[in-house]
Design a protein around this motif. Structure first.
Motif, PDB file in Angstrom:
ATOM      1  N   ALA A 261      -2.659   7.190  -1.871  1.00  0.00           N
ATOM      2  CA  ALA A 261      -1.490   7.704  -1.144  1.00  0.00           C
ATOM      3  C   ALA A 261      -1.626   7.432   0.349  1.00  0.00           C
ATOM      4  N   ALA A 262      -2.824   7.605   0.882  1.00  0.00           N
ATOM      5  CA  ALA A 262      -3.045   7.358   2.310  1.00  0.00           C
ATOM      6  C   ALA A 262      -2.835   5.883   2.646  1.00  0.00           C
TER       7      ALA A 262
ATOM      8  N   ALA B 196      -2.657   8.400   8.377  1.00  0.00           N
ATOM      9  CA  ALA B 196      -3.004   8.029   7.000  1.00  0.00           C
ATOM     10  C   ALA B 196      -4.086   6.947   7.004  1.00  0.00           C
TER      11      ALA B 196
ATOM     12  N   ALA C  59      -0.935   3.734   1.054  1.00  0.00           N
ATOM     13  CA  ALA C  59       0.511   3.441   0.985  1.00  0.00           C
ATOM     14  C   ALA C  59       1.217   3.896   2.262  1.00  0.00           C
ATOM     15  N   ARG C  60       0.862   5.091   2.758  1.00  0.00           N
ATOM     16  CA  ARG C  60       1.475   5.572   4.005  1.00  0.00           C
ATOM     17  C   ARG C  60       1.027   4.731   5.199  1.00  0.00           C
ATOM     18  N   ALA C  61      -0.246   4.323   5.196  1.00  0.00           N
ATOM     19  CA  ALA C  61      -0.761   3.490   6.294  1.00  0.00           C
ATOM     20  C   ALA C  61      -0.049   2.145   6.332  1.00  0.00           C
ATOM     21  N   GLN C  62       0.296   1.620   5.181  1.00  0.00           N
ATOM     22  CA  GLN C  62       1.023   0.351   5.139  1.00  0.00           C
ATOM     23  C   GLN C  62       2.422   0.480   5.720  1.00  0.00           C
ATOM     24  N   GLN C  63       2.916   1.706   5.777  1.00  0.00           N
ATOM     25  CA  GLN C  63       4.222   1.964   6.384  1.00  0.00           C
ATOM     26  C   GLN C  63       4.104   2.299   7.870  1.00  0.00           C
TER      27      GLN C  63
ATOM     28  N   ASP D  21       1.766   4.652   9.246  1.00  0.00           N
ATOM     29  CA  ASP D  21       1.245   5.993   9.525  1.00  0.00           C
ATOM     30  C   ASP D  21      -0.221   5.892   9.947  1.00  0.00           C
TER      31      ASP D  21
ATOM     32  N   GLU E  28      -5.940  10.471  -3.509  1.00  0.00           N
ATOM     33  CA  GLU E  28      -5.682  10.744  -2.095  1.00  0.00           C
ATOM     34  C   GLU E  28      -5.772   9.458  -1.276  1.00  0.00           C
TER      35      GLU E  28
END
Length: 196
Positions: free
Chosen positions: A19-20, A31, A22-26, A28, A16
């Motif tokens: 995944a969070a 995340a 990776a989304r935060a790096q985008q 989010d 978890e």
């Protein structure tokens, strides 16, 4: 304990967390908040073991750096925990160096600056007392053992990740953690509390 001596709770959150991150790096923000909620309790405990009462300030400085450099991080959830622990350790050591050259505030200044917390429940008080007691016991350990125990048990890093944070060989960290836990068990027995 899970495989390799890691607490199961930490292993369960690694997927978890990865995944969070990776989304935060985008970009989010939710995340990033999730990654913070997963990592912060262990990270704060680790920093408290190094700097004591100044842990929240030091952890805040570490999170500023983590947020700033998040785009450069490469790895999974376990790697993120190790990376954040390395940053927090550097901020904690910087803090300790600054304390040596800068005088501490007086008791009166600290009392004036002390603000009441937003929550004051019975459960939080008991948890705080047990956490403080545990950290006091860890603080009695030699520094290498204390940091190894904090990284392995509180942050939940495996031996190689803890070794990278400390700049030591994994075997040296495993030995220090083992000796530290053994010494803690002896301290608990001497304090009249049940051993580990």
């Amino acid at each position: 304990m899970g495989q390799g001596g890691e607490p199961r709770r930490v292993q369960a959150y690694d997927g978890e967390l990865g995944a969070a991150v990776a989304r935060a790096q985008q970009g989010d923000e939710a995340a990033f908040a999730l990654a913070y909620r997963i990592v912060q309790p262990g990270l704060l405990g680790y920093v408290r073991g190094i700097v004591g009462d100044d842990a929240e300030d030091v952890a805040s400085d570490a999170w500023l750096e983590i947020a700033r450099d998040l785009g450069r991080f490469k790895g999974d959830g376990a790697g993120f925990r190790g990376w954040t622990a390395t940053i927090a350790r550097h901020r904690a050591l910087d803090h300790l160096r600054r304390q040596k050259v800068r005088p501490r505030a007086t008791g009166l200044e600290n009392d004036v600056l002390e603000l009441p917390g937003t929550h004051s429940t019975h459960d939080q008080a008991l948890e705080s007392l047990s956490t403080e007691h545990a950290l006091e016991l860890v603080a009695r350990l030699p520094r290498d053992q204390a940091e190894a125990v904090l990284l392995r048990v509180v942050v939940g890093l495996d031996g190689p990740a803890a070794a990278r944070v400390l700049g030591k060989r994994p075997g040296a960290v495993r030995t220090a953690a083992h000796r530290g836990l053994k010494r803690l068990a002896q301290q608990l027995g001497a304090d009249g509390e049940p051993g580990v």
